[in-house]
Design a protein around this motif. Structure first.
Motif, mmCIF file in Angstrom:
data_model
loop_
_atom_site.group_PDB
_atom_site.id
_atom_site.type_symbol
_atom_site.label_atom_id
_atom_site.label_comp_id
_atom_site.label_asym_id
_atom_site.label_seq_id
_atom_site.Cartn_x
_atom_site.Cartn_y
_atom_site.Cartn_z
ATOM 1 N N HIS A 14 -14.450 43.652 27.526
ATOM 2 C CA HIS A 14 -15.043 42.628 28.153
ATOM 3 C C HIS A 14 -14.396 42.632 29.384
ATOM 4 O O HIS A 14 -14.272 41.560 30.165
ATOM 5 C CB HIS A 14 -14.887 41.344 27.788
ATOM 6 N N ASN A 58 -19.720 44.284 32.228
ATOM 7 C CA ASN A 58 -20.937 44.624 31.532
ATOM 8 C C ASN A 58 -21.192 46.226 31.734
ATOM 9 O O ASN A 58 -20.230 46.794 32.577
ATOM 10 C CB ASN A 58 -21.916 43.969 32.015
ATOM 11 N N ARG A 92 -29.051 37.550 26.293
ATOM 12 C CA ARG A 92 -29.165 38.522 24.948
ATOM 13 C C ARG A 92 -29.747 39.963 25.561
ATOM 14 O O ARG A 92 -29.439 41.006 24.794
ATOM 15 C CB ARG A 92 -30.167 37.994 24.277
ATOM 16 N N SER A 133 -26.450 41.545 26.721
ATOM 17 C CA SER A 133 -25.674 41.815 25.276
ATOM 18 C C SER A 133 -26.302 43.092 24.746
ATOM 19 O O SER A 133 -25.486 43.859 24.191
ATOM 20 C CB SER A 133 -25.655 40.718 24.248
ATOM 21 N N ASN A 181 -25.342 46.020 26.574
ATOM 22 C CA ASN A 181 -23.951 46.445 26.482
ATOM 23 C C ASN A 181 -23.917 47.042 24.873
ATOM 24 O O ASN A 181 -23.052 47.903 24.850
ATOM 25 C CB ASN A 181 -22.932 45.332 26.393
ATOM 26 N N CYS A 182 -24.505 46.584 24.016
ATOM 27 C CA CYS A 182 -24.501 47.116 22.660
ATOM 28 C C CYS A 182 -24.955 48.610 22.792
ATOM 29 O O CYS A 182 -24.248 49.567 22.234
ATOM 30 C CB CYS A 182 -25.231 46.427 21.703
#
Length: 144
Positions: free
Chosen positions: A30, A33, A52, A55, A58-59
């Motif tokens: 963290h 990003n 989202r 996220s 990032n995933c």
């Protein structure tokens, strides 16, 4: 020539490992990003993105770069333990797998304006020189 080709391919593997590990560390711990956000979007555009979406990116960044790290380690072992010993199967395995990765790197970044073209060109050049020297050595006779 085989040693020189192996060195170029090892350099490809090491550079790919370093870049992917660095990106993984940034996203997993963290610190920031996905670097792709800043390459594709302006700060004002990132600010209005749904969290989202960030996220999810990032995933995918973690997933891709973890595979890239593993692939780099595997290719390094194939280069050092097999290709440098003159085993032709290793040449074909590296030609196909790294070649596919390099081609698809350009295909993937094209819709984004080739956001990471500098990295793609450098890695592709290392691959082309390394695989060419190795192939010439294996199939034309100079096994040194």
């Amino acid at each position: 020539m085989l040693k020189a080709g192996s060195r170029f391919l090892s350099l490809w593997s090491g550079l790919n490992f370093f870049i992917s590990s660095l990106i993984l560390a940034i996203v997993v711990f963290h610190i920031g990003n996905s670097p792709l956000l800043a390459m594709v979007f302006e700060k004002s555009e990132i600010a209005i993105l749904d969290p989202r979406v960030i996220s999810a990116l990032n995933c995918l960044t973690i997933l891709y770069n973890s595979y890239a790290v593993a692939f780099s380690v595997l290719t390094w072992f194939v280069i050092r333990l097999s290709l440098s010993q003159g085993q032709k199967w290793a040449f074909w395995a590296l030609l196909i797998t790294i070649g596919l990765v390099e081609i698809l790197a350009f295909v993937a970044s094209a819709p984004l304006g080739n956001a990471r073209w500098q990295v793609n060109v450098l890695l592709s050049a290392l691959y082309i020189v390394g695989i060419s020297l190795s192939g010439y050595s294996l199939f034309k006779g100079d096994k040194k």
